[in-house]
Write a protein that holds these residues in place. Sequence first.
Motif, PDB file in Angstrom:
ATOM      1  N   PRO A   1     -10.651  86.449  20.989  1.00 20.31           N
ATOM      2  CA  PRO A   1     -10.072  87.648  21.597  1.00 20.31           C
ATOM      3  C   PRO A   1     -10.926  88.205  22.727  1.00 20.31           C
ATOM      4  CG  PRO A   1      -9.894  87.756  19.200  1.00 20.31           C
ATOM      5  CD  PRO A   1     -10.747  86.564  19.514  1.00 20.31           C
ATOM      6  N   VAL A   2     -12.251  88.059  22.625  1.00 21.62           N
ATOM      7  CA  VAL A   2     -13.131  88.553  23.694  1.00 21.62           C
ATOM      8  C   VAL A   2     -12.853  87.807  24.997  1.00 21.62           C
ATOM      9  CG1 VAL A   2     -15.522  88.723  24.470  1.00 21.62           C
ATOM     10  CG2 VAL A   2     -14.928  89.296  22.102  1.00 21.62           C
ATOM     11  N   ARG A   3     -12.700  86.482  24.910  1.00 19.15           N
ATOM     12  CA  ARG A   3     -12.427  85.703  26.122  1.00 19.15           C
ATOM     13  C   ARG A   3     -11.052  86.036  26.674  1.00 19.15           C
ATOM     14  NH1 ARG A   3     -15.303  81.066  27.864  1.00 19.15           N
ATOM     15  NH2 ARG A   3     -14.323  80.208  29.734  1.00 19.15           N
ATOM     16  N   PHE A   4     -10.079  86.227  25.798  1.00 21.28           N
ATOM     17  CA  PHE A   4      -8.737  86.607  26.249  1.00 21.28           C
ATOM     18  C   PHE A   4      -8.796  87.921  27.014  1.00 21.28           C
ATOM     19  CE2 PHE A   4      -4.576  88.514  26.033  1.00 21.28           C
ATOM     20  CZ  PHE A   4      -3.702  87.454  26.168  1.00 21.28           C
ATOM     21  N   THR A   5      -9.525  88.902  26.473  1.00 17.08           N
ATOM     22  CA  THR A   5      -9.651  90.194  27.149  1.00 17.08           C
ATOM     23  C   THR A   5     -10.314  90.042  28.511  1.00 17.08           C
ATOM     24  OG1 THR A   5      -9.754  91.394  25.054  1.00 17.08           O
ATOM     25  CG2 THR A   5     -10.633  92.509  26.995  1.00 17.08           C
ATOM     26  N   ARG A   6     -11.340  89.195  28.593  1.00 19.35           N
ATOM     27  CA  ARG A   6     -12.014  88.984  29.867  1.00 19.35           C
ATOM     28  C   ARG A   6     -11.047  88.367  30.887  1.00 19.35           C
ATOM     29  NH1 ARG A   6     -17.539  88.778  30.332  1.00 19.35           N
ATOM     30  NH2 ARG A   6     -17.423  86.948  31.699  1.00 19.35           N
ATOM     31  N   LEU A   7     -10.220  87.437  30.453  1.00 22.29           N
ATOM     32  CA  LEU A   7      -9.238  86.829  31.352  1.00 22.29           C
ATOM     33  C   LEU A   7      -8.235  87.872  31.841  1.00 22.29           C
ATOM     34  CD1 LEU A   7      -8.566  83.505  29.400  1.00 22.29           C
ATOM     35  CD2 LEU A   7      -9.662  83.695  31.645  1.00 22.29           C
TER      36      LEU A   7
ATOM     37  N   GLY B   1     -15.961  76.853  28.471  1.00 23.89           N
ATOM     38  CA  GLY B   1     -17.090  76.751  29.373  1.00 23.89           C
ATOM     39  C   GLY B   1     -17.400  78.073  30.053  1.00 23.89           C
ATOM     40  N   ASN B   2     -18.247  78.006  31.067  1.00 20.05           N
ATOM     41  CA  ASN B   2     -18.653  79.207  31.790  1.00 20.05           C
ATOM     42  C   ASN B   2     -17.536  79.706  32.701  1.00 20.05           C
ATOM     43  OD1 ASN B   2     -21.229  79.127  30.642  1.00 20.05           O
ATOM     44  ND2 ASN B   2     -21.993  77.761  32.258  1.00 20.05           N
ATOM     45  N   SER B   3     -17.440  81.019  32.833  1.00 18.21           N
ATOM     46  CA  SER B   3     -16.461  81.608  33.748  1.00 18.21           C
ATOM     47  C   SER B   3     -16.892  81.345  35.182  1.00 18.21           C
ATOM     48  CB  SER B   3     -16.359  83.124  33.514  1.00 18.21           C
ATOM     49  OG  SER B   3     -15.970  83.411  32.185  1.00 18.21           O
ATOM     50  N   PRO B   4     -15.947  81.187  36.098  1.00 19.03           N
ATOM     51  CA  PRO B   4     -16.309  80.982  37.507  1.00 19.03           C
ATOM     52  C   PRO B   4     -17.010  82.202  38.092  1.00 19.03           C
ATOM     53  CG  PRO B   4     -13.945  81.309  37.263  1.00 19.03           C
ATOM     54  CD  PRO B   4     -14.489  81.172  35.879  1.00 19.03           C
ATOM     55  N   VAL B   5     -17.664  81.989  39.221  1.00 14.87           N
ATOM     56  CA  VAL B   5     -18.466  83.060  39.833  1.00 14.87           C
ATOM     57  C   VAL B   5     -17.610  84.274  40.171  1.00 14.87           C
ATOM     58  CG1 VAL B   5     -19.898  83.651  41.813  1.00 14.87           C
ATOM     59  CG2 VAL B   5     -20.142  81.406  40.734  1.00 14.87           C
ATOM     60  N   TRP B   6     -16.412  84.044  40.767  1.00 17.38           N
ATOM     61  CA  TRP B   6     -15.577  85.168  41.174  1.00 17.38           C
ATOM     62  C   TRP B   6     -15.173  86.022  39.976  1.00 17.38           C
ATOM     63  CZ3 TRP B   6     -10.874  85.789  38.939  1.00 17.38           C
ATOM     64  CH2 TRP B   6     -10.261  84.651  38.373  1.00 17.38           C
ATOM     65  N   MET B   7     -14.939  85.357  38.831  1.00 12.59           N
ATOM     66  CA  MET B   7     -14.528  86.091  37.639  1.00 12.59           C
ATOM     67  C   MET B   7     -15.698  86.891  37.071  1.00 12.59           C
ATOM     68  SD  MET B   7     -12.694  84.527  34.264  1.00 12.59           S
ATOM     69  CE  MET B   7     -12.526  85.475  32.742  1.00 12.59           C
TER      70      MET B   7
ATOM     71  N   ASP C   1     -18.523  91.909  36.020  1.00 14.67           N
ATOM     72  CA  ASP C   1     -19.811  92.597  36.117  1.00 14.67           C
ATOM     73  C   ASP C   1     -19.685  93.910  36.883  1.00 14.67           C
ATOM     74  OD1 ASP C   1     -20.946  90.540  34.721  1.00 14.67           O
ATOM     75  OD2 ASP C   1     -21.822  89.546  36.473  1.00 14.67           O
ATOM     76  N   ALA C   2     -18.727  93.963  37.793  1.00 15.96           N
ATOM     77  CA  ALA C   2     -18.502  95.194  38.562  1.00 15.96           C
ATOM     78  C   ALA C   2     -17.658  96.210  37.792  1.00 15.96           C
ATOM     79  CB  ALA C   2     -17.830  94.868  39.888  1.00 15.96           C
ATOM     80  N   GLY C   3     -17.252  95.861  36.561  1.00 12.96           N
ATOM     81  CA  GLY C   3     -16.438  96.768  35.755  1.00 12.96           C
ATOM     82  C   GLY C   3     -14.966  96.767  36.111  1.00 12.96           C
ATOM     83  N   THR C   4     -14.516  95.744  36.820  1.00 13.61           N
ATOM     84  CA  THR C   4     -13.122  95.672  37.245  1.00 13.61           C
ATOM     85  C   THR C   4     -12.191  95.428  36.064  1.00 13.61           C
ATOM     86  OG1 THR C   4     -13.784  94.779  39.382  1.00 13.61           O
ATOM     87  CG2 THR C   4     -11.493  94.438  38.736  1.00 13.61           C
TER      88      THR C   4
END
Length: 329
Positions: free
Chosen positions: A103-109, A150-156, A161-164
């Motif tokens: 669920p954490v990864r889903f929320t990040r997406l 795997g690791n999230s891409p840089v743009w993501m 990280d900017a709180g978007t």
Amino acid sequence: MAVTEAARTEVLCAEAAAATDTTGGTVAAGRAAQELGLKRGEFELAVHLGIVRTTAEQAGGRPRVGREEIHRLRSEDGFPDTVRERVRTVGTAEGARLLDISPVRFTRLARAGCITPVTFYLNRYRAIVWLYLAQEVLGFAARAPQLLAGNSPVWMRARLDAGTDWRARNWRAQRIERLLSRTEDPWRRAAVLAGALDAVQLAEVVDDPYERAYLAKVRPEPVFGPPGSVVARETMAQLMQADDPDEILWRRINLIMELDGARASRQAPRPGDDHRPVPVTDSAPVPVSDPGTEPLLDPAPGLLARLGLRRRVTGRRTVGNGLPVKTVE
């Protein structure tokens, strides 16, 4: 005698049922939902998504569904499961199970804008719980499987990280597009875009109070009206307003362009007017889209000067009693 009376009663009941079920070849929304095997919420979502087409409701009337439309959907292969599957929604936990991720990864997406919510509800703590179309969640997995492991891409990572959080913005953009798709009237289209700006922003773009009043009057509502409770209505109104500076700028630009077309078609009524539109040459609606991937251009002479950005915009939003809107992750 008893048989005759029973037959007469049967005929009267059949006529009453026909009068209740159909009006000019249409049925009420509740009856249509029943015949399509949909719950009320599923039916309203199906109408919002354009899966079920309603008739043009009369002033003050409720939307109705044509018999032909019901027959079209009922004749689809796999009915009623096919219709229900198109409006099936999932929350974070179920969406994560569909994609076999946490669920954490889903929320990040979702926060990064990869998955767009289609609707929401308020839990008992009055926090927003976003819901997603199951088909769109699975479609995202098919399009971008590399984002599921795997690791999230840089743009993501940079966005997060900017709180978007793009959930409200993407939900708002889709909802605005669907409202625009239901009308070709330039003033109603302008009213949809005006709804994405708060009162101060709107007054800066539309300085004529009669035009602002007319935009408020003709603004299209959801087909079945706003959510029932006061808090839900206030939350919906707040979520419809752009809250990021570049989104606000984009909405202001598109409102100006749509407003120019509306003014060319007819003037907003004023006290004493007979409310008859002034005939003018037709103008095509201006396409509107989110600024996420499009360059910012000056589509009309002096447009940027007309924007009049005179105040700093922050991302904070409040609902009704002044408390910030909360979101359940």
